[in-house]
Design a protein around this motif. Structure first.
Motif, PDB file in Angstrom:
ATOM      1  N   MET A 186       0.518  -1.270   0.305  1.00  0.00           N
ATOM      2  CA  MET A 186       0.230  -0.393  -0.157  1.00  0.00           C
ATOM      3  C   MET A 186       0.764   1.316   0.199  1.00  0.00           C
ATOM      4  O   MET A 186       1.965   1.677   0.399  1.00  0.00           O
ATOM      5  N   PHE A 187       0.735   2.416  -1.046  1.00  0.00           N
ATOM      6  CA  PHE A 187       1.046   3.099  -0.760  1.00  0.00           C
ATOM      7  C   PHE A 187       0.135   4.746  -0.451  1.00  0.00           C
ATOM      8  O   PHE A 187      -1.001   4.320  -1.011  1.00  0.00           O
ATOM      9  N   TYR A 229      -1.436  -6.082  -5.745  1.00  0.00           N
ATOM     10  CA  TYR A 229      -0.499  -6.855  -6.166  1.00  0.00           C
ATOM     11  C   TYR A 229       0.411  -6.625  -7.244  1.00  0.00           C
ATOM     12  O   TYR A 229      -0.205  -6.206  -7.730  1.00  0.00           O
ATOM     13  N   VAL A 230       1.247  -7.170  -7.493  1.00  0.00           N
ATOM     14  CA  VAL A 230       2.443  -6.836  -8.618  1.00  0.00           C
ATOM     15  C   VAL A 230       2.262  -8.960  -8.651  1.00  0.00           C
ATOM     16  O   VAL A 230       3.319  -9.161  -8.140  1.00  0.00           O
ATOM     17  N   GLU A 231       1.999  -9.228  -9.776  1.00  0.00           N
ATOM     18  CA  GLU A 231       2.219 -10.523  -9.699  1.00  0.00           C
ATOM     19  C   GLU A 231       3.551 -10.388 -11.203  1.00  0.00           C
ATOM     20  O   GLU A 231       3.510  -9.207 -12.235  1.00  0.00           O
ATOM     21  N   HIS A 232       4.834 -11.275 -11.482  1.00  0.00           N
ATOM     22  CA  HIS A 232       5.554 -11.399 -11.799  1.00  0.00           C
ATOM     23  C   HIS A 232       5.152 -12.376 -13.278  1.00  0.00           C
ATOM     24  O   HIS A 232       4.691 -13.875 -13.369  1.00  0.00           O
ATOM     25  N   ILE A 233       5.153 -12.788 -14.727  1.00  0.00           N
ATOM     26  CA  ILE A 233       5.117 -12.788 -15.534  1.00  0.00           C
ATOM     27  C   ILE A 233       5.591 -14.377 -15.951  1.00  0.00           C
ATOM     28  O   ILE A 233       5.884 -14.735 -16.085  1.00  0.00           O
ATOM     29  N   GLN A 234       6.995 -12.923 -16.425  1.00  0.00           N
ATOM     30  CA  GLN A 234       7.289 -13.389 -16.908  1.00  0.00           C
ATOM     31  C   GLN A 234       8.811 -12.402 -17.484  1.00  0.00           C
ATOM     32  O   GLN A 234       8.022 -11.359 -18.585  1.00  0.00           O
ATOM     33  N   GLY A 235      10.524 -12.764 -17.891  1.00  0.00           N
ATOM     34  CA  GLY A 235      11.043 -12.074 -17.709  1.00  0.00           C
ATOM     35  C   GLY A 235      11.099 -10.427 -17.308  1.00  0.00           C
ATOM     36  O   GLY A 235      10.535 -10.325 -16.150  1.00  0.00           O
ATOM     37  N   THR A 236      11.091  -9.874 -17.953  1.00  0.00           N
ATOM     38  CA  THR A 236      10.364  -8.629 -17.561  1.00  0.00           C
ATOM     39  C   THR A 236       8.805  -7.830 -17.697  1.00  0.00           C
ATOM     40  O   THR A 236       8.570  -6.682 -17.099  1.00  0.00           O
ATOM     41  N   LYS A 237       8.297  -8.633 -17.912  1.00  0.00           N
ATOM     42  CA  LYS A 237       6.684  -8.640 -17.944  1.00  0.00           C
ATOM     43  C   LYS A 237       6.129  -8.883 -16.500  1.00  0.00           C
ATOM     44  O   LYS A 237       6.212 -10.035 -15.528  1.00  0.00           O
ATOM     45  N   LYS A 258       1.841  -7.693 -13.676  1.00  0.00           N
ATOM     46  CA  LYS A 258       0.989  -7.747 -14.002  1.00  0.00           C
ATOM     47  C   LYS A 258       0.387  -7.130 -12.779  1.00  0.00           C
ATOM     48  O   LYS A 258       0.979  -7.334 -11.234  1.00  0.00           O
ATOM     49  N   PHE A 259      -0.350  -5.750 -12.918  1.00  0.00           N
ATOM     50  CA  PHE A 259      -0.954  -4.985 -11.174  1.00  0.00           C
ATOM     51  C   PHE A 259      -2.133  -5.040 -11.004  1.00  0.00           C
ATOM     52  O   PHE A 259      -3.171  -4.815 -12.453  1.00  0.00           O
ATOM     53  N   ASN A 260      -2.767  -5.286 -10.491  1.00  0.00           N
ATOM     54  CA  ASN A 260      -4.564  -5.487  -9.377  1.00  0.00           C
ATOM     55  C   ASN A 260      -4.559  -4.674  -8.448  1.00  0.00           C
ATOM     56  O   ASN A 260      -4.027  -5.537  -7.352  1.00  0.00           O
ATOM     57  N   GLY A 261      -4.781  -3.976  -8.499  1.00  0.00           N
ATOM     58  CA  GLY A 261      -5.339  -2.712  -7.170  1.00  0.00           C
ATOM     59  C   GLY A 261      -5.764  -2.388  -7.089  1.00  0.00           C
ATOM     60  O   GLY A 261      -7.183  -2.200  -8.264  1.00  0.00           O
ATOM     61  N   GLU A 262      -6.279  -0.867  -6.261  1.00  0.00           N
ATOM     62  CA  GLU A 262      -7.738  -0.294  -5.731  1.00  0.00           C
ATOM     63  C   GLU A 262      -7.315   0.748  -5.060  1.00  0.00           C
ATOM     64  O   GLU A 262      -5.703   1.020  -4.897  1.00  0.00           O
ATOM     65  N   LEU A 264      -7.758  -0.601 -10.398  1.00  0.00           N
ATOM     66  CA  LEU A 264      -7.171  -0.336 -11.181  1.00  0.00           C
ATOM     67  C   LEU A 264      -6.632  -2.084 -11.636  1.00  0.00           C
ATOM     68  O   LEU A 264      -6.288  -2.725 -11.280  1.00  0.00           O
ATOM     69  N   SER A 265      -5.902  -2.333 -13.250  1.00  0.00           N
ATOM     70  CA  SER A 265      -5.177  -3.453 -13.444  1.00  0.00           C
ATOM     71  C   SER A 265      -4.515  -3.163 -14.983  1.00  0.00           C
ATOM     72  O   SER A 265      -4.929  -2.502 -15.740  1.00  0.00           O
ATOM     73  N   ALA A 266      -3.679  -3.545 -15.489  1.00  0.00           N
ATOM     74  CA  ALA A 266      -2.937  -3.225 -16.084  1.00  0.00           C
ATOM     75  C   ALA A 266      -1.399  -3.956 -16.667  1.00  0.00           C
ATOM     76  O   ALA A 266      -0.892  -5.231 -15.013  1.00  0.00           O
ATOM     77  N   THR A 267      -1.162  -4.841 -17.677  1.00  0.00           N
ATOM     78  CA  THR A 267       0.094  -5.897 -17.514  1.00  0.00           C
ATOM     79  C   THR A 267       0.654  -4.187 -18.127  1.00  0.00           C
ATOM     80  O   THR A 267       0.779  -4.078 -19.361  1.00  0.00           O
ATOM     81  N   PHE A 268       2.660  -5.086 -17.584  1.00  0.00           N
ATOM     82  CA  PHE A 268       3.623  -3.911 -17.923  1.00  0.00           C
ATOM     83  C   PHE A 268       4.640  -4.670 -18.663  1.00  0.00           C
ATOM     84  O   PHE A 268       4.639  -5.671 -17.296  1.00  0.00           O
TER      85      PHE A 268
END
Length: 666
Positions: A1-2, A18-26, A28-32, A47-51
């Motif tokens: 939390m920030f 929370y941030v989920e590591h998918i692969q390499g430098t990729k 995924k974030f899900n939060g509020e 909020l949700s994002a793949t980065f």
């Protein structure tokens, strides 16, 4: 939390997730995000994002933000605490703080989805720009919410919409800019037409203290509303509005400035109450133009099809106003400086005036009669020169008061006219700005010499005077009273003066004439029809003039019994009366022989009855003897007869006039 805190923007909240590591430098974030404080309140923001972090930038391959119950209450824009969804892709620079989003989709409540891009820069205290690529569906929907019939309009054009936030970290300010070009639109019934219009609309406001600053530029194109036409290419329009947002009661003040090239400058200040309920308003307006010709053509000549009318000079107007969406009252003053108005042979020149006025406007802002209006003050209207044909008047002035109920004229000075005088009195115009207007008054004429005022084709020698009461309506002029005088040694009475459709090209007008014992010799010479001596009575009734020529009349003309034992008539006059009576002049060898020895003949009587109706002309002789109908009857010993040998003959009046002009040469 920030914890998220931007003090200068008044933004405070918490970001969790929370941030989920998918692969390499990729990743995924899900939060509020919980919005605790800010310029605009809302519920939780999901909020949700793949980065991707491989390039040193945060590459957003996809993101979505769902904002619940954004605290915006604008029912006229279809926004009542709407949910807001944003999605797209882009990149974030952690070092500089720059954000670029592309393929952006924005959905607010039930409004159409928008597509565009977003850019954030931290310089200049932070600024971001949202570009909308397809604003037309949104603009259509917003207009339809307030004007449902707009759904059925035809419309097309090129549009762009930019929304910018400036000085986000200091004093955040929102700026909206809407640009349009080649815009055309038409209402279903055709009363509103817009063609090739281009321009822009810019609205800005601080977010911490909302204060709308609106600028509208209409640069090119044409627009028509009913009969009101503007050419914006020739006369571009710049508008500025400054106003806070309405308070909880829908109340606010606003000021406006309009600079209309070639038309004039307008300043307005108003206080608006209950804008979202039952609006009412008060305020003040000032308008000034240094050249009246363009606004006079735009607002008067073209809307009312007054072709041939021109106006010039300086004009200004200021007034206070109050009202609601049903009725508006204006109380102010008009100023004319060195103005001139002209049409055909009519000229009003050197007009100077300060005229107070009170007006009532209906829901379409058109003048209407209103019994609740206060009585207007009186001003003075001054003319340096008035010219109407041969009539010339100089330094003419009279008092006048103006309201939408009536225009009341004070004492109008007598006009010196051709050795006599003409006076207008009791002059008043009821409902002056409506179709049911009535102008009534009285005309008093004394000893006016008619010869200088009469047409060259019908010179009238004598004087005339009398009293006429008149009533002028949109479609009719009626009178009571008469004009009487002495003409050509006899007496003349004119009455039953009227006009139908006096303001249209198809106007008709006429009168009845009664002449007693007029001297034929000077009259016949003036008409150049040959010489006739003696005296005559003439009754002309039912005279109607249309398109500047007689359309109908009934005339009885007969020499007066006992005025002279016999009269003289020239061969030219005999020929003229023969054309009138039979449709052709005198012909044959006998005429040529007589013309060598006799230029004039004696006659015992002259009488004719003429009827014209729908270009059919009929003539009867009034002298009957032994079954013969005479137009001219000779004395017992020597003279000339003109016999109506075909009493039922019908002649085309137009053709008869053509033959008559050939015979008499005029």
């Amino acid at each position: 939390m920030f914890n998220v805190v931007i003090p200068k923007s008044g933004i405070t909240g918490k970001l969790m997730g929370y941030v989920e590591h998918i692969q390499g430098t990729k990743f995924k974030f899900n939060g509020e995000y919980l919005n605790e404080k800010g310029p605009v309140q809302s519920g939780p923001i999901n909020l949700s994002a793949t980065f991707n972090l491989g390039s040193g930038l945060i590459q957003l391959e996809s993101f979505e933000a769902n904002i619940k119950k954004l605290e915006v209450n604008l029912p006229r824009f279809g926004l009542i605490n709407p949910d807001l969804t944003l999605s797209g892709k882009g990149e974030l620079d952690p070092r500089s703080g720059m954000i670029n989003l592309t393929g952006l989709r924005v959905k607010a409540g039930q409004l159409p989805e928008l597509e565009g891009s977003f850019n954030y820069r931290p310089d200049n205290h932070g600024q971001c720009l949202l570009k909308i690529e397809n604003p037309l569906p949104l603009m259509e929907r917003l207009v339809e919410l307030n004007f449902p019939d707009f759904e059925h309009w035809e419309k097309e054009g090129e549009f762009s919409l930019n929304i910018e936030l400036q000085q986000i970290q200091n004093s955040p300010k929102a700026v909206l800019r809407f640009e349009f070009s080649d815009t055309s639109a038409a209402s279903p019934e055709g009363t509103v037409l817009v063609e090739s219009m281009s321009g822009n609309i810019q609205a800005s406001s601080p977010l911490d203290n909302p204060q709308l600053d609106l600028k509208i530029n209409l640069k090119t194109g044409e627009a028509l509303y009913d009969t009101f036409y503007v050419n914006l290419t020739k006369n571009p329009l710049h508008l500025e509005f400054d106003s806070p947002l309405p308070d909880s009661g829908g109340n606010f003040d606003f000021s406006a400035v309009a600079d209309w090239k070639g038309i004039g400058r307008l300043n307005t200040f108003a206080q608006i109450h209950d804008i979202l309920g039952t609006p009412s308003f008060t305020g003040k307006t000032e308008f000034k133009t240094r050249q009246l010709s363009a606004p006079f053509r735009t607002f008067v000549i073209e809307p009312f099809s007054l072709d041939g009318l021109d106006g010039s000079g300086e004009f200004s107007m200021d007034y206070v106003f109050s009202g609601s969406n049903r009725n508006t009252h204006l109380n102010g003053r008009m100023s004319f400086k060195n103005c001139s108005f002209s049409q055909d042979q009519l000229l009003f020149d050197g007009i100077n005036a300060e005229l107070p006025f009170v007006l009532s406007l209906n829901e379409n802002f058109l003048p209407q009669a209103d019994e609740t209006l206060p009585k207007p003050q009186s001003g003075v209207l001054r003319f340096k020169r008035i010219a109407a044909g041969q009539l010339e008047i100089e330094n003419f002035a009279f008092p006048v008061s103006v309201s939408s109920n009536a225009i009341q004229f004070g004492t109008i000075p007598a006009i010196n006219l051709e050795g006599g005088s003409l006076r207008l009195s009791d002059l008043k115009m009821h409902h002056p700005f409506e179709d049911d207007f009535v102008l009534k008054g009285k005309i008093t004429a004394k000893n006016i010499n008619m010869l200088p005022l009469s047409p060259t084709s019908l010179p009238i020698e004598g004087q005339i005077g009398g009293d006429l009461n008149f009533w002028l309506l949109k479609d009719h002029l009626s009178t009571t009273g008469s004009l009487v005088g002495k003409v050509y040694g006899g007496e003349m009475t004119i009455d039953e003066i009227f006009a139908e459709k006096p303001f249209e090209d198809s106007r008709q007008y006429g009168a009845d004439f009664e002449l007693r014992s007029i001297n034929l010799e000077p009259l016949s010479q003036a008409l150049d029809i040959g010489r006739i001596t003696g005296r005559m009575n003439l009754d002309l009734t039912g005279l109607v003039i249309a398109y500047n020529q007689p359309a109908s009349f009934h005339m009885l003309a007969q020499t007066t019994p006992g005025s002279e034992k016999t009269g003289d008539i020239s061969l030219k006059a005999v020929n003229t009366l023969s054309v009138i009576g039979t449709g052709s002049g005198l012909t044959g060898a006998g005429v040529g022989m007589f013309s060598q020895f006799f230029k004039e003949f004696s006659y015992a009587g002259l009488g004719l009855e003429c009827t014209l109706n729908d270009d059919i002309f009929k003539i009867r002789g009034l002298i009957r003897d032994d079954g013969i109908e005479y137009i001219i009857k000779r004395p017992p010993l020597f003279g000339i007869n003109v016999v109506n040998s075909n009493p039922e003959n019908l002649i085309s009046f137009t053709d008869m006039l053509k033959r008559l002009r050939r015979v008499i040469g005029n």
